[in-house]
Design a protein around this motif. Structure first.
Motif, PDB file in Angstrom:
ATOM      1  N   GLY A  40      27.667  41.841   7.739  1.00 29.11           N
ATOM      2  CA  GLY A  40      27.187  43.208   7.904  1.00 29.11           C
ATOM      3  C   GLY A  40      28.323  44.220   7.933  1.00 29.11           C
ATOM      4  O   GLY A  40      28.239  45.283   7.297  1.00 29.11           O
ATOM      5  N   PHE A  41      29.408  43.901   8.647  1.00 29.35           N
ATOM      6  CA  PHE A  41      30.556  44.802   8.699  1.00 29.35           C
ATOM      7  C   PHE A  41      31.226  44.908   7.329  1.00 29.35           C
ATOM      8  O   PHE A  41      31.655  45.995   6.920  1.00 29.35           O
ATOM      9  CB  PHE A  41      31.575  44.325   9.736  1.00 29.35           C
ATOM     10  CG  PHE A  41      31.256  44.755  11.133  1.00 29.35           C
ATOM     11  CD1 PHE A  41      31.316  46.100  11.488  1.00 29.35           C
ATOM     12  CD2 PHE A  41      30.884  43.843  12.105  1.00 29.35           C
ATOM     13  CE1 PHE A  41      31.027  46.517  12.777  1.00 29.35           C
ATOM     14  CE2 PHE A  41      30.579  44.243  13.388  1.00 29.35           C
ATOM     15  CZ  PHE A  41      30.651  45.584  13.737  1.00 29.35           C
ATOM     16  N   PHE A  42      31.310  43.793   6.610  1.00 26.37           N
ATOM     17  CA  PHE A  42      31.908  43.806   5.275  1.00 26.37           C
ATOM     18  C   PHE A  42      31.109  44.714   4.337  1.00 26.37           C
ATOM     19  O   PHE A  42      31.684  45.551   3.630  1.00 26.37           O
ATOM     20  CB  PHE A  42      31.957  42.382   4.710  1.00 26.37           C
ATOM     21  CG  PHE A  42      32.364  42.301   3.272  1.00 26.37           C
ATOM     22  CD1 PHE A  42      33.690  42.467   2.904  1.00 26.37           C
ATOM     23  CD2 PHE A  42      31.419  42.080   2.277  1.00 26.37           C
ATOM     24  CE1 PHE A  42      34.077  42.412   1.567  1.00 26.37           C
ATOM     25  CE2 PHE A  42      31.792  42.010   0.936  1.00 26.37           C
ATOM     26  CZ  PHE A  42      33.122  42.187   0.584  1.00 26.37           C
ATOM     27  N   ILE A  46      32.212  48.299   2.457  1.00 26.30           N
ATOM     28  CA  ILE A  46      32.117  48.482   0.997  1.00 26.30           C
ATOM     29  C   ILE A  46      31.216  49.658   0.650  1.00 26.30           C
ATOM     30  O   ILE A  46      31.538  50.488  -0.212  1.00 26.30           O
ATOM     31  CB  ILE A  46      31.586  47.198   0.328  1.00 26.30           C
ATOM     32  CG1 ILE A  46      32.538  46.027   0.565  1.00 26.30           C
ATOM     33  CG2 ILE A  46      31.385  47.427  -1.168  1.00 26.30           C
ATOM     34  CD1 ILE A  46      33.914  46.213   0.000  1.00 26.30           C
ATOM     35  N   HIS A  47      30.085  49.765   1.336  1.00 20.32           N
ATOM     36  CA  HIS A  47      29.115  50.825   1.022  1.00 20.32           C
ATOM     37  C   HIS A  47      29.662  52.227   1.313  1.00 20.32           C
ATOM     38  O   HIS A  47      29.158  53.207   0.743  1.00 20.32           O
ATOM     39  CB  HIS A  47      27.831  50.612   1.822  1.00 20.32           C
ATOM     40  CG  HIS A  47      26.866  49.675   1.159  1.00 20.32           C
ATOM     41  ND1 HIS A  47      26.874  49.420  -0.188  1.00 20.32           N
ATOM     42  CD2 HIS A  47      25.839  48.918   1.663  1.00 20.32           C
ATOM     43  CE1 HIS A  47      25.919  48.563  -0.501  1.00 20.32           C
ATOM     44  NE2 HIS A  47      25.282  48.234   0.612  1.00 20.32           N
ATOM     45  N   ARG A 121      25.349  50.035   8.771  1.00 16.68           N
ATOM     46  CA  ARG A 121      25.260  51.269   7.984  1.00 16.68           C
ATOM     47  C   ARG A 121      24.783  52.428   8.854  1.00 16.68           C
ATOM     48  O   ARG A 121      25.341  53.523   8.818  1.00 16.68           O
ATOM     49  CB  ARG A 121      24.316  51.079   6.801  1.00 16.68           C
ATOM     50  CG  ARG A 121      24.231  52.280   5.873  1.00 16.68           C
ATOM     51  CD  ARG A 121      23.114  52.100   4.848  1.00 16.68           C
ATOM     52  NE  ARG A 121      21.813  52.024   5.504  1.00 16.68           N
ATOM     53  CZ  ARG A 121      21.134  53.090   5.924  1.00 16.68           C
ATOM     54  NH1 ARG A 121      21.633  54.305   5.741  1.00 16.68           N
ATOM     55  NH2 ARG A 121      19.960  52.950   6.508  1.00 16.68           N
ATOM     56  N   GLY A 122      23.739  52.159   9.659  1.00 10.42           N
ATOM     57  CA  GLY A 122      23.250  53.198  10.555  1.00 10.42           C
ATOM     58  C   GLY A 122      24.292  53.591  11.590  1.00 10.42           C
ATOM     59  O   GLY A 122      24.416  54.771  11.936  1.00 10.42           O
ATOM     60  N   GLY A 123      25.050  52.607  12.081  1.00 13.59           N
ATOM     61  CA  GLY A 123      26.095  52.902  13.057  1.00 13.59           C
ATOM     62  C   GLY A 123      27.204  53.741  12.463  1.00 13.59           C
ATOM     63  O   GLY A 123      27.728  54.662  13.118  1.00 13.59           O
ATOM     64  N   VAL A 154      31.222  51.547  16.179  1.00 17.76           N
ATOM     65  CA  VAL A 154      29.998  50.975  15.623  1.00 17.76           C
ATOM     66  C   VAL A 154      29.624  49.691  16.351  1.00 17.76           C
ATOM     67  O   VAL A 154      28.449  49.448  16.653  1.00 17.76           O
ATOM     68  CB  VAL A 154      30.166  50.713  14.112  1.00 17.76           C
ATOM     69  CG1 VAL A 154      28.970  49.940  13.564  1.00 17.76           C
ATOM     70  CG2 VAL A 154      30.333  52.022  13.359  1.00 17.76           C
ATOM     71  N   ALA A 155      30.632  48.856  16.640  1.00 17.59           N
ATOM     72  CA  ALA A 155      30.377  47.583  17.325  1.00 17.59           C
ATOM     73  C   ALA A 155      29.701  47.817  18.668  1.00 17.59           C
ATOM     74  O   ALA A 155      28.779  47.075  19.045  1.00 17.59           O
ATOM     75  CB  ALA A 155      31.688  46.817  17.508  1.00 17.59           C
ATOM     76  N   ARG A 156      30.132  48.844  19.381  1.00 21.14           N
ATOM     77  CA  ARG A 156      29.497  49.143  20.676  1.00 21.14           C
ATOM     78  C   ARG A 156      28.101  49.718  20.478  1.00 21.14           C
ATOM     79  O   ARG A 156      27.173  49.355  21.203  1.00 21.14           O
ATOM     80  CB  ARG A 156      30.352  50.136  21.465  1.00 21.14           C
ATOM     81  CG  ARG A 156      29.685  50.637  22.760  1.00 21.14           C
ATOM     82  CD  ARG A 156      29.379  49.499  23.695  1.00 21.14           C
ATOM     83  NE  ARG A 156      28.535  49.910  24.808  1.00 21.14           N
ATOM     84  CZ  ARG A 156      27.214  49.863  24.816  1.00 21.14           C
ATOM     85  NH1 ARG A 156      26.551  49.440  23.732  1.00 21.14           N
ATOM     86  NH2 ARG A 156      26.533  50.221  25.879  1.00 21.14           N
TER      87      ARG A 156
END
Length: 248
Positions: A40-42, A46-47, A121-123, A154-156
């Motif tokens: 998901g992070f990758f 990229i996006h 993406r939302g984060g 984002v992770a948080r």
């Protein structure tokens, strides 16, 4: 009482099988959540790569984004049970002999990655654009901006969604029994068939699933509070040689 006694006897006679099945389900959920989060992070990185100039790199990036978007849509739009059948038996059809547990790990990771990509993406979108501009102003490229500034936030922000996905993976691991992965549901079904005690076997499985999900949920709540830090802070100001507390 007779039902509880029968369930207890069934568990004591097969406790090692139940525990082994529960551990397999938990291990699949852990692998799927970790690998899926990394995917998901990758995809999120990229996006969000800027596409300013029209050149070969931009065209290649559009192709990669199209492939990743197709992956996300396919895995979010199809059941995990079908995905498991296609991946495992599809590889066998191609002459690739793959371990069932490995196939299950791949399926649950890819499925989780599709959902985590949307969470990430939302984060990323929720982060203030001023932070991106400030990072560019001090000379950071896109990857440095993501790693050092954006992704930690984002992770948080997606931690509750990640925890929810982890709990879902524990429960959804039961569908991987279609490729004969010996997890908790498969174990309970086998024991029930051998002893003709279906209600008791699945009652035990229900309790074990609840114990795992409840424990994981409580642990994640504690972890969230730990990341949030203290609810109140005391501000200390140093003026000259005097230490003032709370601004006084």
């Amino acid at each position: 009482m007779a039902f509880l006694e029968s369930s207890w006897n069934l568990f004591t006679n097969n406790w090692d099988l139940f525990v082994r099945g529960a551990w397999t389900a938990l291990l699949l959920a852990i692998i799927g959540t970790i690998c899926g989060t990394l995917i998901g992070f990758f995809i999120g990185i990229i996006h969000t790569i800027p596409q300013r100039k029209k050149n070969i790199k931009t065209a290649l990036l559009k192709v990669v984004n199209f492939i990743l978007t197709a992956y996300v849509e396919i895995f979010r739009g199809t059941p995990m049970m079908v995905q498991a059948m296609v991946v495992f038996y599809g590889l066998v059809y191609l002459g690739i002999d793959i371990d069932r547990f490995l196939a299950a790990s791949i399926v649950i990771s890819l499925n989780t990655g599709a959902y985590m990509a949307e969470y990430v993406r939302g984060g990323i979108v929720s982060i203030d654009k001023g932070q991106f501009e400030a990072a560019q102003a001090i000379g950071m490229n896109h990857l440095q901006t993501m790693i050092h500034i954006v992704l930690p936030q984002v992770a948080r922000n997606i931690l509750p969604a990640t925890g929810n996905q982890f709990v879902m993976n524990i429960k959804d691991s039961s569908v991987l029994s279609v490729i004969s992965v010996v997890e908790l549901f498969f174990t309970a079904n086998s024991i029930a068939g051998s002893n003709y005690k279906y209600i008791e076997a699945f009652f035990i499985a229900t309790i074990l699933y609840f114990i795992m999900t409840f424990t994981v949920t409580r642990f994640l709540l504690l972890f969230e509070k730990k990341m949030d830090g203290p609810s109140s802070y005391k501000v200390e100001l140093i003026t000259g040689n005097k230490l003032d507390k709370d601004g006084e």
